[in-house]
Design an enzyme around this catalytic site. Structure first.
Site, PDB file in Angstrom:
ATOM      1  NE  ARG A   1      15.563   0.491 -26.098  1.00 25.88           N
ATOM      2  CZ  ARG A   1      16.087   1.505 -25.410  1.00 25.88           C
ATOM      3  NH1 ARG A   1      16.871   1.277 -24.391  1.00 25.88           N
ATOM      4  NH2 ARG A   1      15.804   2.735 -25.711  1.00 25.88           N
TER       5      ARG A   1
ATOM      6  NE  ARG B   1      19.186   2.668 -28.249  1.00 21.81           N
ATOM      7  CZ  ARG B   1      19.648   2.159 -27.126  1.00 21.81           C
ATOM      8  NH1 ARG B   1      20.015   0.912 -27.078  1.00 21.81           N
ATOM      9  NH2 ARG B   1      19.755   2.910 -26.052  1.00 21.81           N
TER      10      ARG B   1
ATOM     11  NE  ARG C   1      12.249   9.695 -32.101  1.00 22.54           N
ATOM     12  CZ  ARG C   1      12.493  10.963 -31.898  1.00 22.54           C
ATOM     13  NH1 ARG C   1      11.746  11.880 -32.466  1.00 22.54           N
ATOM     14  NH2 ARG C   1      13.471  11.353 -31.122  1.00 22.54           N
TER      15      ARG C   1
ATOM     16  CG  ASP D   1      11.499   4.962 -22.535  1.00 18.86           C
ATOM     17  OD1 ASP D   1      12.410   4.458 -23.205  1.00 18.86           O
ATOM     18  OD2 ASP D   1      11.694   5.502 -21.427  1.00 18.86           O
TER      19      ASP D   1
ATOM     20  CE1 TYR E   1      16.945   7.148 -17.084  1.00 17.62           C
ATOM     21  CE2 TYR E   1      16.102   4.950 -16.624  1.00 17.62           C
ATOM     22  CZ  TYR E   1      16.924   5.798 -17.346  1.00 17.62           C
ATOM     23  OH  TYR E   1      17.725   5.285 -18.335  1.00 17.62           O
TER      24      TYR E   1
HETATM   25  O1  CP3 Z   1      12.516  -1.893 -29.479  1.00 12.20           O
HETATM   26  C1  CP3 Z   1      12.217  -1.923 -28.277  1.00 12.20           C
HETATM   27  O2  CP3 Z   1      12.916  -2.561 -27.467  1.00 12.20           O
HETATM   28  C2  CP3 Z   1      10.938  -1.292 -27.810  1.00 12.20           C
HETATM   29  C3  CP3 Z   1      11.002   0.044 -27.377  1.00 12.20           C
HETATM   30  C4  CP3 Z   1      11.743   0.478 -26.121  1.00 12.20           C
HETATM   31  C5  CP3 Z   1      12.179   1.817 -25.951  1.00 12.20           C
HETATM   32  N1  CP3 Z   1      12.693   1.931 -24.702  1.00 12.20           N
HETATM   33  C6  CP3 Z   1      12.019   2.918 -26.922  1.00 12.20           C
HETATM   34  C7  CP3 Z   1      13.006   4.028 -26.910  1.00 12.20           C
HETATM   35  C8  CP3 Z   1      12.083  -0.234 -24.960  1.00 12.20           C
HETATM   36  C9  CP3 Z   1      11.879  -1.709 -24.617  1.00 12.20           C
HETATM   37  C10 CP3 Z   1      12.682   0.702 -24.072  1.00 12.20           C
HETATM   38  C11 CP3 Z   1      13.133   0.350 -22.698  1.00 12.20           C
HETATM   39  C12 CP3 Z   1      14.031   1.274 -21.991  1.00 12.20           C
HETATM   40  N2  CP3 Z   1      14.050   2.639 -21.992  1.00 12.20           N
HETATM   41  C13 CP3 Z   1      15.012   0.836 -21.071  1.00 12.20           C
HETATM   42  C14 CP3 Z   1      15.262  -0.608 -20.705  1.00 12.20           C
HETATM   43  C15 CP3 Z   1      16.080  -1.300 -21.725  1.00 12.20           C
HETATM   44  C16 CP3 Z   1      17.524  -0.890 -21.747  1.00 12.20           C
HETATM   45  O3  CP3 Z   1      17.990  -0.530 -22.849  1.00 12.20           O
HETATM   46  O4  CP3 Z   1      18.171  -0.964 -20.710  1.00 12.20           O
HETATM   47  C17 CP3 Z   1      15.654   1.978 -20.564  1.00 12.20           C
HETATM   48  C18 CP3 Z   1      16.795   2.006 -19.555  1.00 12.20           C
HETATM   49  C19 CP3 Z   1      15.042   3.127 -21.142  1.00 12.20           C
HETATM   50  C20 CP3 Z   1      15.356   4.549 -20.886  1.00 12.20           C
HETATM   51  C21 CP3 Z   1      15.728   5.284 -22.129  1.00 12.20           C
HETATM   52  N3  CP3 Z   1      14.821   5.669 -23.105  1.00 12.20           N
HETATM   53  C22 CP3 Z   1      17.007   5.767 -22.523  1.00 12.20           C
HETATM   54  C23 CP3 Z   1      18.285   5.572 -21.731  1.00 12.20           C
HETATM   55  C24 CP3 Z   1      16.854   6.433 -23.763  1.00 12.20           C
HETATM   56  C25 CP3 Z   1      17.914   7.201 -24.568  1.00 12.20           C
HETATM   57  C26 CP3 Z   1      18.899   6.427 -25.239  1.00 12.20           C
HETATM   58  C27 CP3 Z   1      18.398   5.554 -26.367  1.00 12.20           C
HETATM   59  O5  CP3 Z   1      18.710   5.827 -27.536  1.00 12.20           O
HETATM   60  O6  CP3 Z   1      17.723   4.572 -26.122  1.00 12.20           O
HETATM   61  C28 CP3 Z   1      15.492   6.322 -24.116  1.00 12.20           C
HETATM   62  C29 CP3 Z   1      14.859   6.815 -25.353  1.00 12.20           C
HETATM   63  C30 CP3 Z   1      14.264   5.766 -26.239  1.00 12.20           C
HETATM   64  N4  CP3 Z   1      13.369   4.815 -25.845  1.00 12.20           N
HETATM   65  C31 CP3 Z   1      14.514   5.610 -27.627  1.00 12.20           C
HETATM   66  C32 CP3 Z   1      13.736   4.524 -28.057  1.00 12.20           C
HETATM   67  C33 CP3 Z   1      13.596   3.967 -29.441  1.00 12.20           C
HETATM   68  C34 CP3 Z   1      15.514   6.504 -28.401  1.00 12.20           C
HETATM   69  C35 CP3 Z   1      15.233   6.941 -29.742  1.00 12.20           C
HETATM   70  C36 CP3 Z   1      14.253   8.070 -29.939  1.00 12.20           C
HETATM   71  O7  CP3 Z   1      14.314   9.103 -29.256  1.00 12.20           O
HETATM   72  O8  CP3 Z   1      13.455   7.908 -30.853  1.00 12.20           O
END
Ligand code: CP3
Length: 358
Positions: free
Chosen positions: A41, A45, A54, A90, A165
């Site tokens: 991540r 973030r 964004r 994602d 999910y």
């Molecule tokens: O930088 C990176 O790692 C690449 C991008 C990436 C995202 N999601 C973008 C994202 C990666 C590798 C993921 C994987 C992901 N997504 C996982 C596995 C990794 C982990 O953290 O356990 C999971 C469980 C998800 C599901 C998910 N997507 C959640 C729980 C959320 C909300 C909470 C949060 O802030 O992450 C997302 C949304 C998401 N995916 C964002 C980003 C950058 C949030 C920010 C936004 O809305 O722009």
């Protein structure tokens, strides 16, 4: 390692190929000049330049625009000096191509419109065709390969985490509905997992054909399973997944959270590198996964506190590794919202200055 000749679009060789990059050397268990580091991540973030993008595009829009996706993937490489880029997408990204309608809700995560809970729901999932479903993402991969100074990691969600999910319909604390399906309807469960494994192999194969140099499988929620359930209800599917990607010509990273009690099972299912979270000492994790390379394992919450705490425990992680080959430094889970990017940058420098293998 090279891709099999049968791949229609082989990864670009030549100027962009860099098998000697320290990240790839460490992943293959070879010695390195300095310990490679990247952060799960790392895009999104924490970065203000991501927040700026964004303001004008949603996460789904970014993943459907090759130029924007490339930009967001490379932002942390430029700012943090990490040794690998991770494709911006994602874990839910491929679900749209399986006919699943969902949204990613700010601060909450993916929410599925019609949860998958019956045999009929599973049967209604469409076969995943990456070239049709995620064309801009595949295009982004070749753009990133051209522009990135460091190797590119592709990724997918693991079938259990995706199933959580799909069945819950959104984020969950205990995965009650998912586990209920697993135990009450084992055949429906097996069919769902089978569909997800098939889709994930196709998805990762397409990413490799487009140019990713390593793949990571994110099994973020698997730590919620007992070892017995992992062995009976998940292991065969994970094994099939890793067998399916073993021939793609790139190494794989197998990651989970809260996995101290199932590490040996995970490692036996597959993965060239096993991810460790902070609940297990790195030396102990290494012992359990027996000779495999490892990735991890700093507690990400440390980065919300003073630098001294980060420094102390980052040095401890490196000491635990004791200069053995096959260590990729990372956090034990993703960068948390609110993390100061300057702390991440400092951490990269510390790992480069103090870690290496003999
Ligand atoms: O930088 C990176 O790692 C690449 C991008 C990436 C995202 N999601 C973008 C994202 C990666 C590798 C993921 C994987 C992901 N997504 C996982 C596995 C990794 C982990 O953290 O356990 C999971 C469980 C998800 C599901 C998910 N997507 C959640 C729980 C959320 C909300 C909470 C949060 O802030 O992450 C997302 C949304 C998401 N995916 C964002 C980003 C950058 C949030 C920010 C936004 O809305 O722009």
């Amino acid at each position: 390692m090279t891709a099999p000749a049968s791949q229609p679009t082989a990864p670009p060789a030549g100027p962009a190929a860099r098998p000697d990059a320290r990240f790839l050397r460490a992943v293959r268990g070879q010695s390195v000049d300095a310990t490679p580091v990247w952060f799960m991540r790392q895009a999104g973030r924490a970065l203000p330049e991501y927040r700026a993008i964004r303001e004008r595009a949603t996460l789904l829009e970014i993943t459907r625009d090759a130029a924007l996706c490339t930009e967001v993937t490379l932002q942390p490489v430029r700012r943090l000096g990490v040794d690998a880029a991770i494709l911006f997408a994602d874990i839910t990204t491929p679900l749209a191509g399986m006919g699943v309608a969902f949204d990613i809700v700010e601060g909450r995560g993916p929410v599925i419109e019609h949860p998958v809970r019956t045999d009929a729901d599973v049967a209604a999932l469409r076969a995943f065709e990456p070239e049709a479903a995620v064309a801009p993402l595949l295009e982004a991969i070749s753009l990133i390969r051209r522009e990135s100074p460091v190797p590119l990691i592709g990724f997918a969600g693991a079938p259990f985490t995706l199933a959580c999910y799909l069945v819950e319909g959104g984020p969950s604390r205990d995965f009650g509905k998912t586990k209920a399906l697993m135990h009450a309807e084992p055949e429906t469960w097996a069919r769902l997992l089978d569909r997800l494994v098939t889709a994930t192999i196709a998805y990762l194969r397409a990413q490799v054909a487009a140019g990713v140099e390593t793949v990571q499988v994110f099994d973020s929620w698997v730590g919620g399973l007992s070892p017995l359930d992992y062995e009976r209800r998940l292991w065969p599917h994970m094994r099939r997944l890793f067998e399916g990607i073993a021939g793609l010509g790139v190494p794989s990273i197998h990651f989970g959270v809260g996995t101290a009690g199932i590490l040996a099972l995970q490692a036996s299912a597959g993965g060239d590198v096993i991810g460790l979270d902070w609940r297990v000492a790195l030396s102990e994790g290494r012992r359990i996964v027996g000779g495999r390379a490892v990735q991890g394992n700093l507690d990400p919450t440390l980065l919300l506190g003073p630098w001294e705490g980060v420094e102390e425990q980052a040095r401890w992680v490196l000491e635990q590794n004791a200069r053995r080959a096959g260590h990729v430094f990372n956090l034990g889970h993703g960068v948390l919202p609110g993390t100061d990017p300057d702390q991440l940058r400092r951490l990269v420098d510390l790992v480069h200055d103090h870690g290496a293998s003999l």
